[in-house]
Design an enzyme around this catalytic site. Structure first.
Site, PDB file in Angstrom:
ATOM      1  N   LYS A 186       0.833  -1.208   0.000  1.00 30.53           N
ATOM      2  CA  LYS A 186       0.000   0.000   0.000  1.00 30.53           C
ATOM      3  C   LYS A 186       0.873   1.267   0.000  1.00 30.53           C
ATOM      4  CE  LYS A 186      -3.331   2.263   3.077  1.00 30.53           C
ATOM      5  NZ  LYS A 186      -2.500   3.432   3.310  1.00 30.53           N
ATOM      6  N   ASP A 242      -0.434  -0.782  -5.741  1.00 30.77           N
ATOM      7  CA  ASP A 242      -1.053  -1.996  -6.260  1.00 30.77           C
ATOM      8  C   ASP A 242      -0.573  -2.332  -7.669  1.00 30.77           C
ATOM      9  OD1 ASP A 242      -2.518  -2.510  -4.061  1.00 30.77           O
ATOM     10  OD2 ASP A 242      -4.410  -1.761  -4.841  1.00 30.77           O
ATOM     11  N   LYS A 280       7.096   8.968  -8.497  1.00 31.75           N
ATOM     12  CA  LYS A 280       7.673   9.877  -7.499  1.00 31.75           C
ATOM     13  C   LYS A 280       9.197   9.803  -7.482  1.00 31.75           C
ATOM     14  CE  LYS A 280       5.650   8.542  -3.655  1.00 31.75           C
ATOM     15  NZ  LYS A 280       4.875   7.372  -4.103  1.00 31.75           N
TER      16      LYS A 280
END
Lengths: 381, 254
Positions: free
Chosen positions: B9, B128, B40
């Site tokens: 997660k 995910d 990111k």
């Protein structure tokens, strides 16, 4: 912007290269693409479509299937079609949309093979590269898959890289005849007028004759795996065809394991004639013009070029703006090229039209010239 | 070769665990590559003392062409770990999953594994398995095992189960298999029991148990992993132990 064609068309795409390479071999070529796109691969880029049967399966990919990653539909439909048609192999290849969604064609092929029991392999096309890459991968995969060790055939030659995208229909017969006249035995001509069975016997060849860039990867493989040397060139004209045959005999006689290219294929910097097109075509025609007509020419390769041929033809120039700039700077008296190059050839330059199916499709098909082992003086006087 | 993909997660500590595991493997003398698969592009920052590597997608955006060498899109971090970040498109535009596939294709073209000859490759993947791009690290030829990072928090376990099911969907293909979970503790009530309930049901193991640790936070503030900062601290010991387990298994598998 680089690589943008504003005037001339782009070459047939990699997917068409796969379809063309495998067309006559009794397999089933599966293109994962939207319905309707089959006309591009199978008719616009395929002159055999109306006269010769072949299993081409278009998956009819929908927007929802693409978004949902519905590989199962592709797999099930392919297996169902294969059960109906019983092809000798299945080749699965992609187009731009599956490229964007990242379809894993190797995994899809493995699942199809597991469910159908028919040998299935993936060819990694995405519709954004030229037919050279697609046909090249298809030929390489065929040779890897089906060629098996066997005893040598004296004078046996494997012709590699033969598709209607580069050659007029009937070119295979002309090459076979020329080989026969020169004491060779054509074991296989991948892939026009050929069948899958002959691919297995390719290692019996004493030499590979690579007639277009699409056959080079397969030739390299045969050299690495079976020690078969190869010669790059197309027997255009009369004198050059004789010279090429003699050269091939020398290579076999000396048992040279290298990758020789006919030296006359090299162009002349001071030439007043430029031959534009696929590298092997342009290099070989340059050699034939020199030997048959004493014309100095410079080949200009406008498609991807790899291997030993690249250095002899001076590399490749594929962007329209670069081709145009080259011609404007060079100001040749004559350009030999597909008719659609007319629009970027300088006005004062004479254009001799030699249609290239991978470039202009069916537009000029009836004007395509057979230059194999024949008098070319009439064409280029 | 150890070929591992780390999923979990968002915010659960995937990059922290991956970077510490890379550092631990490097401390055992292994030649390690860590590939961050998240737009990111912050997976490897604690291996690089806060000096980030240029992500592959950024390189292509800036130069409008593909890099020609691995050096242009990588940096050497702690312990010699080769750090690569896929990066991603402009936020809100394009397709991040496609960016991962493009990067992997490029790394293949650059013959990364052939040239670098790693003992371990770790893929740190965003959240995910949301689309084909985020499944790319578990395709044949890439990761062989998946570790899912989770705590005992309900949403972390929910995500862990989703990831487990997604990987299971590919069992007909030669994709990676779920190896187990890294329990990254958040000190929730009955944490181990909650995580064990999930792993027992899934038939997988808790491969590592990482305690809630101020050391991890303290060293991350200094731009490093706790394995680098204080290899004797409890958290570092757990990562070193995990690295040793994976190394031993890899040795046994030949």
């Amino acid at each position: 912007m680089k690589n943008v064609s504003g005037i001339i068309p782009c070459y047939a795409a990699d997917t068409s290269g796969v379809c063309s390479a495998l067309y006559e071999l009794g397999g089933m070529t599966v293109v994962h693409d939207a319905s309707g796109c089959n006309s591009t691969y199978s008719t616009h880029d395929e002159p055999r479509w109306y006269d010769m049967r072949s299993n081409i399966f278009i998956s009819a990919l929908t927007e929802l299937d693409a978004i949902m990653g519905n590989d199962e539909k592709l797999i099930e439909d392919t297996v169902s079609a294969a059960n109906d048609r019983a092809p000798r192999f299945i080749a699965v290849c992609g187009s731009p949309m599956p490229m964007m969604t990242g379809v894993d064609f190797d995994a899809v092929a493995a699942e199809i093979e597991s469910r159908s029991g028919i040998r299935t392999f993936a060819l990694h096309t995405n519709g954004t590269r030229s037919y050279i890459e697609g046909a090249s991968e298809a030929f390489l995969e065929l040779v890897k898959e089906y060629a098996r060790p066997c005893s040598k055939t004296e004078g046996g030659v494997a012709v590699l890289g033969l598709t209607p995208l580069d050659f007029p229909l009937g070119a295979d017969k002309e090459i076979r005849r020329w080989l026969s006249e020169n004491g060779f035995r054509c074991l296989s001509a991948l892939a026009m007028g050929d069948d899958l069975g002959s691919v297995g016997a390719l290692p019996a060849a004493e030499l590979s004759l690579v007639v277009s860039q699409t056959g080079l990867a397969a030739a390299e493989y045969l050299k690495e795996e079976y020690g078969i040397p190869y010669v790059c060139g197309v027997p255009f004209g009369k004198e050059f065809a004789v010279h090429l045959a003699a050269y091939m005999k020398d290579i076999i006689k000396q048992n040279m394991g290298c990758s020789p290219v006919m030296e006359p294929c090299c162009g002349f910097e001071d030439a007043d004639t430029v031959v534009i097109g696929e590298g092997f075509f342009a290099g070989s025609l340059t050699a034939a013009l020199r030997e048959d007509m004493n014309i100095k020419a410079l080949p200009l390769c406008t498609l991807p070029a790899y291997g030993p041929f690249k250095s002899l033809i001076g590399g490749e120039i594929s962007a329209e703006e670069d081709i145009k700039a080259f011609l404007e700077e060079k100001k040749p008296g004559t350009v030999i090229a597909d008719p659609l190059f007319r629009y970027i050839v300088p006005k004062e330059t004479r254009l001799i039209e030699v249609p290239h199916f991978a470039f202009s499709g069916r537009c000029f098909q009836r004007d395509m010239k057979n230059m194999i082992n024949t008098d070319i003086k009439e064409y280029f006087k | 070769m150890i070929k591992l993909a780390i999923y979990g997660k968002g915010g659960i500590g995937k990059s922290t665990c991956t970077a510490n595991l890379s550092a631990a493997l490097a401390s055992l003398g292994k030649r390690v590559i860590q590939i961050g698969c998240d737009p990111k592009a912050d997976s490897t920052i604690n291996l690089l003392h806060g000096d980030p590597v240029l992500p592959v997608m950024d390189y292509m955006r800036i130069n409008d062409e593909e890099p020609e060498s691995i050096e242009q899109i990588s940096k050497i971090g702690f312990g010699g770990v080769l750090c690569i970040e896929t990066g991603g498109p402009t936020p809100g535009l394009g397709c991040a999953g496609r960016g991962i596939i493009t990067t992997f294709t490029l790394l293949e073209q650059l013959e990364l594994f052939k040239r670098y000859k790693p003992d371990a490759v770790l893929y740190d993947v965003l959240g995910d398995v949301v689309c084909g791009g985020f499944a790319a690290p578990i395709r044949e030829g890439y990761a062989e095992q998946v570790l899912i990072v989770t705590s005992g928090e309900k949403m972390a376990l929910y995500a862990a189960n989703n990831i487990y099911q997604a990987v299971k969907n590919f069992e007909d293909r030669s994709y990676a298999k779920v190896r187990g979970v890294i329990l990254n503790r958040r000190n929730v009530e009955n944490e181990e029991a909650k995580v064990r309930a999930f792993t027992d049901k899934a038939g997988i193991e808790i491969t590592a148990d990482i305690p809630r640790s101020d050391d991890i936070i303290r060293f991350e503030d200094m731009g490093m992993t706790c394995v680098e900062g204080d290899p004797g601290c409890e958290a570092a010991k757990r990562f070193l132990s995990l690295a040793q387990t994976l190394t031993d298994e890899d040795g046994k598998n030949g």
